[in-house]
Design a protein around this motif. Sequence first.
Motif, PDB file in Angstrom:
ATOM      1  N   VAL A  32      13.284 -12.305  -0.457  1.00 50.01           N
ATOM      2  CA  VAL A  32      14.015 -11.875  -1.656  1.00 50.01           C
ATOM      3  C   VAL A  32      13.229 -10.803  -2.408  1.00 50.01           C
ATOM      4  O   VAL A  32      13.788  -9.788  -2.834  1.00 50.01           O
ATOM      5  N   ILE A  33      11.914 -11.001  -2.539  1.00 48.48           N
ATOM      6  CA  ILE A  33      11.085 -10.033  -3.255  1.00 48.48           C
ATOM      7  C   ILE A  33      11.028  -8.705  -2.509  1.00 48.48           C
ATOM      8  O   ILE A  33      11.158  -7.626  -3.101  1.00 48.48           O
ATOM      9  N   LEU A  34      10.846  -8.752  -1.196  1.00 49.33           N
ATOM     10  CA  LEU A  34      10.692  -7.523  -0.419  1.00 49.33           C
ATOM     11  C   LEU A  34      11.990  -6.742  -0.277  1.00 49.33           C
ATOM     12  O   LEU A  34      11.964  -5.568   0.069  1.00 49.33           O
ATOM     13  N   LYS A  35      13.121  -7.356  -0.557  1.00 49.18           N
ATOM     14  CA  LYS A  35      14.394  -6.649  -0.490  1.00 49.18           C
ATOM     15  C   LYS A  35      14.642  -5.787  -1.722  1.00 49.18           C
ATOM     16  O   LYS A  35      15.520  -4.928  -1.697  1.00 49.18           O
ATOM     17  N   SER A  36      13.875  -5.990  -2.785  1.00 46.67           N
ATOM     18  CA  SER A  36      14.103  -5.205  -3.993  1.00 46.67           C
ATOM     19  C   SER A  36      13.609  -3.773  -3.783  1.00 46.67           C
ATOM     20  O   SER A  36      12.620  -3.517  -3.101  1.00 46.67           O
ATOM     21  N   ASP A  37      14.332  -2.821  -4.360  1.00 51.61           N
ATOM     22  CA  ASP A  37      14.013  -1.401  -4.182  1.00 51.61           C
ATOM     23  C   ASP A  37      12.649  -1.040  -4.752  1.00 51.61           C
ATOM     24  O   ASP A  37      11.916  -0.250  -4.158  1.00 51.61           O
ATOM     25  N   ALA A  38      12.298  -1.595  -5.890  1.00 58.17           N
ATOM     26  CA  ALA A  38      11.021  -1.263  -6.521  1.00 58.17           C
ATOM     27  C   ALA A  38       9.845  -1.670  -5.634  1.00 58.17           C
ATOM     28  O   ALA A  38       8.894  -0.901  -5.444  1.00 58.17           O
ATOM     29  N   VAL A  39       9.912  -2.851  -5.075  1.00 59.46           N
ATOM     30  CA  VAL A  39       8.829  -3.330  -4.210  1.00 59.46           C
ATOM     31  C   VAL A  39       8.792  -2.509  -2.933  1.00 59.46           C
ATOM     32  O   VAL A  39       7.721  -2.135  -2.445  1.00 59.46           O
ATOM     33  N   ARG A  40       9.949  -2.194  -2.383  1.00 64.23           N
ATOM     34  CA  ARG A  40      10.006  -1.388  -1.161  1.00 64.23           C
ATOM     35  C   ARG A  40       9.376  -0.016  -1.388  1.00 64.23           C
ATOM     36  O   ARG A  40       8.591   0.466  -0.574  1.00 64.23           O
ATOM     37  N   GLU A  41       9.711   0.625  -2.503  1.00 61.99           N
ATOM     38  CA  GLU A  41       9.132   1.939  -2.812  1.00 61.99           C
ATOM     39  C   GLU A  41       7.622   1.852  -2.988  1.00 61.99           C
ATOM     40  O   GLU A  41       6.886   2.732  -2.540  1.00 61.99           O
ATOM     41  N   MET A  42       7.149   0.797  -3.629  1.00 61.63           N
ATOM     42  CA  MET A  42       5.722   0.624  -3.820  1.00 61.63           C
ATOM     43  C   MET A  42       5.008   0.453  -2.478  1.00 61.63           C
ATOM     44  O   MET A  42       3.968   1.064  -2.229  1.00 61.63           O
ATOM     45  N   LEU A  43       5.576  -0.360  -1.588  1.00 64.09           N
ATOM     46  CA  LEU A  43       4.970  -0.570  -0.277  1.00 64.09           C
ATOM     47  C   LEU A  43       4.962   0.703   0.558  1.00 64.09           C
ATOM     48  O   LEU A  43       3.979   1.001   1.242  1.00 64.09           O
ATOM     49  N   VAL A  44       6.038   1.471   0.493  1.00 61.34           N
ATOM     50  CA  VAL A  44       6.081   2.748   1.214  1.00 61.34           C
ATOM     51  C   VAL A  44       5.018   3.695   0.666  1.00 61.34           C
ATOM     52  O   VAL A  44       4.337   4.379   1.434  1.00 61.34           O
ATOM     53  N   GLY A  45       4.848   3.722  -0.639  1.00 59.92           N
ATOM     54  CA  GLY A  45       3.810   4.555  -1.246  1.00 59.92           C
ATOM     55  C   GLY A  45       2.418   4.142  -0.801  1.00 59.92           C
ATOM     56  O   GLY A  45       1.564   4.990  -0.505  1.00 59.92           O
ATOM     57  N   VAL A  46       2.167   2.847  -0.743  1.00 60.67           N
ATOM     58  CA  VAL A  46       0.865   2.352  -0.293  1.00 60.67           C
ATOM     59  C   VAL A  46       0.634   2.742   1.170  1.00 60.67           C
ATOM     60  O   VAL A  46      -0.457   3.211   1.535  1.00 60.67           O
ATOM     61  N   LEU A  47       1.652   2.579   2.001  1.00 59.20           N
ATOM     62  CA  LEU A  47       1.502   2.933   3.406  1.00 59.20           C
ATOM     63  C   LEU A  47       1.289   4.434   3.590  1.00 59.20           C
ATOM     64  O   LEU A  47       0.483   4.853   4.414  1.00 59.20           O
ATOM     65  N   ARG A  48       2.025   5.237   2.840  1.00 56.68           N
ATOM     66  CA  ARG A  48       1.848   6.700   2.944  1.00 56.68           C
ATOM     67  C   ARG A  48       0.442   7.102   2.517  1.00 56.68           C
ATOM     68  O   ARG A  48      -0.197   7.955   3.137  1.00 56.68           O
ATOM     69  N   GLY A  49      -0.051   6.488   1.447  1.00 58.64           N
ATOM     70  CA  GLY A  49      -1.407   6.775   0.992  1.00 58.64           C
ATOM     71  C   GLY A  49      -2.459   6.341   2.015  1.00 58.64           C
ATOM     72  O   GLY A  49      -3.448   7.040   2.249  1.00 58.64           O
ATOM     73  N   ALA A  50      -2.239   5.209   2.647  1.00 62.84           N
ATOM     74  CA  ALA A  50      -3.190   4.703   3.635  1.00 62.84           C
ATOM     75  C   ALA A  50      -3.189   5.554   4.899  1.00 62.84           C
ATOM     76  O   ALA A  50      -4.228   5.718   5.540  1.00 62.84           O
ATOM     77  N   LEU A  51      -2.040   6.100   5.243  1.00 59.07           N
ATOM     78  CA  LEU A  51      -1.928   6.900   6.466  1.00 59.07           C
ATOM     79  C   LEU A  51      -2.173   8.395   6.207  1.00 59.07           C
ATOM     80  O   LEU A  51      -2.119   9.187   7.117  1.00 59.07           O
ATOM     81  N   GLY A  52      -2.426   8.724   4.946  1.00 54.05           N
ATOM     82  CA  GLY A  52      -2.739  10.118   4.606  1.00 54.05           C
ATOM     83  C   GLY A  52      -1.528  11.039   4.597  1.00 54.05           C
ATOM     84  O   GLY A  52      -1.654  12.234   4.736  1.00 54.05           O
TER      85      GLY A  52
END
Length: 53
Positions: A32-52
């Motif tokens: 339920v938490i991971l389906k929310s748009d805000a959390v999804r955007e945050m996780l994508v941002g973290v992954l993009r930052g980690a992958l450069g």
Amino acid sequence: MNRDLHDDEGMATVEYALVTVAAAGFAGLLVVILKSDAVREMLVGVLRGALGG
């Protein structure tokens, strides 16, 4: 057969069942938490930052 009043036979099974039910509830909450748009955007941002990216 004389059974002791403090016999804990079967307790491990009950404990495993309770842990399994708790894990399933926690997994449902995460879904339920991971389906929310805000959390999804945050996780994508973290992954993009980690992958450069």
